[in-house]
Write an enzyme that holds these catalytic residues in place. Structure first.
Site, PDB file in Angstrom:
ATOM      1  N   LYS A  42      18.897 -11.140  17.551  1.00 18.67           N
ATOM      2  CA  LYS A  42      19.397 -11.730  18.756  1.00 18.67           C
ATOM      3  C   LYS A  42      19.193 -11.084  19.835  1.00 18.67           C
ATOM      4  O   LYS A  42      19.170 -11.654  21.039  1.00 18.67           O
ATOM      5  CB  LYS A  42      21.014 -12.022  18.375  1.00 18.67           C
ATOM      6  CG  LYS A  42      21.363 -12.925  17.347  1.00 18.67           C
ATOM      7  CD  LYS A  42      22.807 -12.892  17.265  1.00 18.67           C
ATOM      8  CE  LYS A  42      23.107 -12.180  15.998  1.00 18.67           C
ATOM      9  NZ  LYS A  42      24.500 -12.182  15.691  1.00 18.67           N
ATOM     10  N   GLY A  43      18.711  -9.761  19.543  1.00 14.37           N
ATOM     11  CA  GLY A  43      18.630  -8.795  20.802  1.00 14.37           C
ATOM     12  C   GLY A  43      17.704  -9.309  21.925  1.00 14.37           C
ATOM     13  O   GLY A  43      17.941  -8.744  23.167  1.00 14.37           O
ATOM     14  N   GLU A  98      10.239  -8.448  21.705  1.00 10.27           N
ATOM     15  CA  GLU A  98      11.262  -7.424  21.023  1.00 10.27           C
ATOM     16  C   GLU A  98      12.103  -6.924  22.140  1.00 10.27           C
ATOM     17  O   GLU A  98      11.675  -6.687  23.398  1.00 10.27           O
ATOM     18  CB  GLU A  98      10.632  -6.526  20.280  1.00 10.27           C
ATOM     19  CG  GLU A  98      10.967  -6.392  18.748  1.00 10.27           C
ATOM     20  CD  GLU A  98      12.413  -6.414  18.436  1.00 10.27           C
ATOM     21  OE1 GLU A  98      13.231  -6.889  18.886  1.00 10.27           O
ATOM     22  OE2 GLU A  98      12.566  -5.607  17.270  1.00 10.27           O
ATOM     23  N   ASP A 102      12.347   0.963  18.384  1.00 15.56           N
ATOM     24  CA  ASP A 102      12.805   2.379  18.297  1.00 15.56           C
ATOM     25  C   ASP A 102      12.150   3.166  17.169  1.00 15.56           C
ATOM     26  O   ASP A 102      11.042   3.653  17.578  1.00 15.56           O
ATOM     27  CB  ASP A 102      14.211   2.182  17.985  1.00 15.56           C
ATOM     28  CG  ASP A 102      15.136   3.550  17.794  1.00 15.56           C
ATOM     29  OD1 ASP A 102      14.621   4.617  18.207  1.00 15.56           O
ATOM     30  OD2 ASP A 102      16.237   3.468  16.722  1.00 15.56           O
ATOM     31  N   LYS A 130      11.555   3.164  22.868  1.00 12.53           N
ATOM     32  CA  LYS A 130      12.037   4.672  22.744  1.00 12.53           C
ATOM     33  C   LYS A 130      10.939   5.295  22.010  1.00 12.53           C
ATOM     34  O   LYS A 130      11.162   5.665  20.788  1.00 12.53           O
ATOM     35  CB  LYS A 130      13.234   4.541  21.777  1.00 12.53           C
ATOM     36  CG  LYS A 130      14.569   4.768  22.729  1.00 12.53           C
ATOM     37  CD  LYS A 130      15.532   4.867  21.442  1.00 12.53           C
ATOM     38  CE  LYS A 130      16.872   4.169  21.959  1.00 12.53           C
ATOM     39  NZ  LYS A 130      17.848   4.187  20.965  1.00 12.53           N
ATOM     40  N   PHE A 151      21.737   5.466  23.445  1.00  7.09           N
ATOM     41  CA  PHE A 151      21.810   4.293  22.735  1.00  7.09           C
ATOM     42  C   PHE A 151      22.368   3.308  23.729  1.00  7.09           C
ATOM     43  O   PHE A 151      23.075   3.535  24.472  1.00  7.09           O
ATOM     44  CB  PHE A 151      23.307   4.246  21.740  1.00  7.09           C
ATOM     45  CG  PHE A 151      23.306   3.196  20.861  1.00  7.09           C
ATOM     46  CD1 PHE A 151      22.445   3.274  19.874  1.00  7.09           C
ATOM     47  CD2 PHE A 151      24.126   1.906  21.237  1.00  7.09           C
ATOM     48  CE1 PHE A 151      22.500   1.967  18.820  1.00  7.09           C
ATOM     49  CE2 PHE A 151      23.848   0.904  20.384  1.00  7.09           C
ATOM     50  CZ  PHE A 151      23.180   1.060  19.317  1.00  7.09           C
ATOM     51  N   ASP A 158      22.982  -5.197  21.806  1.00 10.66           N
ATOM     52  CA  ASP A 158      24.070  -5.080  21.376  1.00 10.66           C
ATOM     53  C   ASP A 158      24.715  -3.473  20.868  1.00 10.66           C
ATOM     54  O   ASP A 158      23.695  -2.875  20.266  1.00 10.66           O
ATOM     55  CB  ASP A 158      24.822  -5.973  20.513  1.00 10.66           C
ATOM     56  CG  ASP A 158      24.080  -5.571  18.996  1.00 10.66           C
ATOM     57  OD1 ASP A 158      22.947  -5.401  18.942  1.00 10.66           O
ATOM     58  OD2 ASP A 158      24.773  -5.759  18.077  1.00 10.66           O
ATOM     59  N   ARG A 164      26.139  -7.647  24.641  1.00 14.06           N
ATOM     60  CA  ARG A 164      24.943  -8.519  24.906  1.00 14.06           C
ATOM     61  C   ARG A 164      25.090  -9.140  26.363  1.00 14.06           C
ATOM     62  O   ARG A 164      23.979  -9.460  26.913  1.00 14.06           O
ATOM     63  CB  ARG A 164      24.785  -9.701  23.907  1.00 14.06           C
ATOM     64  CG  ARG A 164      24.468  -8.855  22.193  1.00 14.06           C
ATOM     65  CD  ARG A 164      23.916 -10.008  21.417  1.00 14.06           C
ATOM     66  NE  ARG A 164      24.078  -9.481  20.066  1.00 14.06           N
ATOM     67  CZ  ARG A 164      23.190  -9.157  19.317  1.00 14.06           C
ATOM     68  NH1 ARG A 164      22.008  -8.691  19.946  1.00 14.06           N
ATOM     69  NH2 ARG A 164      23.399  -9.063  17.954  1.00 14.06           N
TER      70      ARG A 164
HETATM   71  P1  IMP Z   1      13.636  -0.047  14.761  1.00 17.13           P
HETATM   72  O1  IMP Z   1      13.185  -0.817  13.529  1.00 17.13           O
HETATM   73  O2  IMP Z   1      14.027   1.424  14.810  1.00 17.13           O
HETATM   74  O3  IMP Z   1      12.396   0.098  15.785  1.00 17.13           O
HETATM   75  O4  IMP Z   1      14.758  -0.764  15.543  1.00 17.13           O
HETATM   76  C1  IMP Z   1      14.659  -1.921  16.168  1.00 17.13           C
HETATM   77  C2  IMP Z   1      15.903  -2.686  16.498  1.00 17.13           C
HETATM   78  O5  IMP Z   1      17.030  -1.853  16.591  1.00 17.13           O
HETATM   79  C3  IMP Z   1      15.786  -3.185  17.976  1.00 17.13           C
HETATM   80  O6  IMP Z   1      15.013  -4.476  18.133  1.00 17.13           O
HETATM   81  C4  IMP Z   1      17.306  -3.203  18.120  1.00 17.13           C
HETATM   82  O7  IMP Z   1      17.684  -4.483  17.692  1.00 17.13           O
HETATM   83  C5  IMP Z   1      17.946  -2.297  17.518  1.00 17.13           C
HETATM   84  N1  IMP Z   1      17.870  -0.902  18.345  1.00 17.13           N
HETATM   85  C6  IMP Z   1      17.078   0.160  18.558  1.00 17.13           C
HETATM   86  N2  IMP Z   1      17.576   1.024  19.261  1.00 17.13           N
HETATM   87  C7  IMP Z   1      18.840   0.368  19.874  1.00 17.13           C
HETATM   88  C8  IMP Z   1      19.451   0.876  20.929  1.00 17.13           C
HETATM   89  O8  IMP Z   1      19.523   1.990  21.488  1.00 17.13           O
HETATM   90  N3  IMP Z   1      20.500   0.194  21.185  1.00 17.13           N
HETATM   91  C9  IMP Z   1      20.708  -1.286  20.464  1.00 17.13           C
HETATM   92  N4  IMP Z   1      19.868  -1.487  19.347  1.00 17.13           N
HETATM   93  C10 IMP Z   1      18.875  -0.578  19.252  1.00 17.13           C
HETATM   94 MG    MG Z   2      16.204  -6.345  17.824  1.00 13.68          MG
END
Ligand code: IMP
Ligand code: MG
Length: 179
Positions: A42-43, A98, A102, A130, A151, A158, A164
């Site tokens: 949903k982000g 996206e 992260d 990030k 964060f 969220d 959100r």
């Molecule tokens: P990844 O798989 O670690 O790259 O994470 C991706 C997903 O984690 C993103 O699409 C976000 O939904 C969530 N996410 C990563 N970092 C943050 C943050 O700092 N705040 C909130 N959600 C995050």
């Molecule tokens: Mg996401």
């Protein structure tokens, strides 16, 4: 809600300005293509809806929902598809939208998952990146902003389904997610 925010990183005005630039770049790059925008729920809903308003070429939109976090602030490494695409992507130029990349685990899983479906191309646009925490080697074609290792919440993003609806992007106070 607003008292839980440590610092505003990008105001609504700053976000829209950058999103307009991204939309312009995408419109130029995809002018002769069959663009399909795929928002990752949903982000990315807020980012996706603002981005498409400023894209000036024809495009279709679809959504996928994946889950990797549960209610924690660390990725679990396990990605689940909660909602798949409604339509076939064969021959299309897919642009995955996206909110934040992260570790990259979610996107590398998603890319592998979609690769078998014979799209003409698959690229990624992320509002936030990030880089410091990257574990998977993925190529993100368009990036809105490079964010510090904090964060982040707001503008669709969220913490445990909250924040959100903040119109800006900010960092969350440590005491909120460490309690
Ligand atoms: P990844 O798989 O670690 O790259 O994470 C991706 C997903 O984690 C993103 O699409 C976000 O939904 C969530 N996410 C990563 N970092 C943050 C943050 O700092 N705040 C909130 N959600 C995050
Ligand atoms: Mg996401």
């Amino acid at each position: 809600m607003i008292n839980d925010v440590e610092k505003v990183l990008y105001s609504e005005e700053v976000l829209i300005k950058r999103i307009k630039e991204l939309a312009q770049e995408i419109s130029n790059d995809y002018s002769n293509k069959d663009l399909l925008i795929v928002g990752v729920l949903k982000g990315s809903v807020v980012f996706t809806s603002d981005l498409i308003k400023y894209i000036t070429i024809p495009c279709a939109i679809d959504f996928m929902a994946v889950s990797s976090y549960g209610n924690s602030t660390e990725t679990s490494g396990v990605v689940r598809i909660l909602k798949d695409l409604d339509n076939d992507i064969e021959g299309k130029d897919v642009l995955i939208v996206e909110d934040i990349v992260d570790t990259g685990v979610t996107l590398s899983y998603l890319l592998e998952y979609l690769k078998a479906r014979k799209a003409n191309s698959i690229e990624i646009v992320a509002l936030l990146n990030k880089e410091a925490r990257r574990k998977s080697d993925i190529k993100v074609k368009y990036i809105g902003f490079e964010v510090p290792d904090e964060f982040i919440v707001g503008y669709g993003i969220d913490y445990a389904e909250n924040y959100r609806n903040l119109p800006f992007i900010g960092s969350l106070k440590r005491e909120i997610y460490e309690k």
